[in-house]
Design a protein around this motif. Structure first.
Motif: not given
Length: 334
Positions: A245-249, A268-271
């Motif tokens: 879910p962090t990757v998707i975000y 990305t910063a969320y991956n």
């Protein structure tokens, strides 16, 4: 002869007074002129009792507006009428009507912010609510909204508690956000004070971030604490969270509903397949259960989990066990 005339006059006045009293008593005791359905009656701000009585008569709810006007003064309620929408039910009499108008018990409308929604999804739901009439809240930038809420420079994701909020008509949509923001502040502080010892979380905000990831990973509520336990153990060991879910975000609008291997390598910063530790902000609105799970993770030694396809997960202690579970549930099964 004069005595007879005087007697007749007194008798006539007494009869008229009796008839008036009977009519008054009938008015205050009889149901208002309403059909079988509830109606919503709105009192605008600044409406005096004289105008209110006339509007009630104009809408066919009472037939003696001057009686209602007098009733309000007799009951000392003329200055206590409160603006707003009121639900009028069949069987209410003018006394009950007056009590309703002075009580402030106005009609309230619900709006529900769903656990796991993003901030933007919450804004869209508020804008789409019929009472708000699409005031363009979702057209504002995150920075503009947080500025208006008194939190300039703060990232909004995850800060609003998902719940059902009741509000009267003419409420500002920003007020719904303000209430949800305050509620999350209060709840997070309460849960942080009751947290388990020795967690690898330094601040309540870090707990909120982890709770948001748990919220998005959890398909069955009974697994929240187990999922939290996996993430907490990974944080302690310095392992990456590797949470899809962090990757998707982080992909944002680029995500088309299917997560590919290339996405897991997207910088990305969320991956969390690439970055260590927690993502920089929450990724969704976490509910209380996910916050509690983040602060009270289940014990154990599992470090991996994979979705089974029915909302539940298989938890594994070693990478070999996990790879076999992935092979069975994510690759081999139709």
């Amino acid at each position: 002869m004069r005595r007879i005339a005087l007697f007749c006059l007194v008798f006539a006045l007494g009869g008229a007074g009796g008839a008036l009293w009977h009519d008054w008593s009938r008015f205050i005791a009889s149901p208002i002129l309403l059909g079988a359905e509830q109606v919503v009656f709105e009192i605008p701000r600044g409406t005096g009792v004289r105008i209110l009585a006339r509007r009630l008569a104009d809408q066919g709810l009472i037939d003696r507006p001057w009686y209602f006007f007098a009733l309000a003064y007799i009951r000392g309620a003329s200055g206590r009428i409160k603006a707003g929408e009121y639900a009028l039910e069949p069987g209410m009499n003018p006394l009950a009507l007056l009590e309703r108008f002075t009580s402030g018990r106005v009609v309230e409308y619900p709006i529900t912010l769903i656990e796991g929604w993003t901030f933007r999804q919450a804004l869209a739901a508020i804008d789409a609510h019929t009472v708000f009439g699409n005031q363009g809240l979702a057209t504002l930038s995150d920075a503009e909204i947080m500025e208006r809420l008194g939190r300039p420079g703060v990232h909004p994701e995850g800060l609003f508690f998902p719940d059902t909020y009741l509000f009267p008509r003419h409420t500002s949509p920003l007020e719904i956000l303000r209430r949800a923001l305050t509620r999350m502040d209060q709840l997070l502080a309460e849960e942080w004070d009751r947290r388990a010892p020795d967690l690898p979380l330094k601040t309540p905000y870090e707990a909120l971030i982890l709770a948001s990831v748990i919220e998005k990973e959890t398909g069955k509520s009974e697994e929240r604490a187990q999922i939290a336990g996996v993430f907490v153990r990974r944080l302690r060991l310095g392992m990456r969270l590797q949470a899809d879910p962090t990757v998707i975000y982080g992909l944002g609008a680029r995500y088309d509903g299917k997560l590919r291997r290339a996405d897991l390598r997207a910088p990305t910063a969320y991956n969390t397949y690439i970055i260590s530790g927690l993502p920089p902000t929450p990724i969704a609105l976490p509910g209380r259960a996910s916050i509690q799970a983040a602060l009270h993770p289940a014990g154990g030694d599992t470090l991996y989990f994979v979705a089974k396809g029915d909302g539940s997960h298989v938890f594994s202690r070693t990478l070999d066990e996990h790879n076999r579970a992935v092979q069975y549930y994510a690759l081999d099964r139709p």
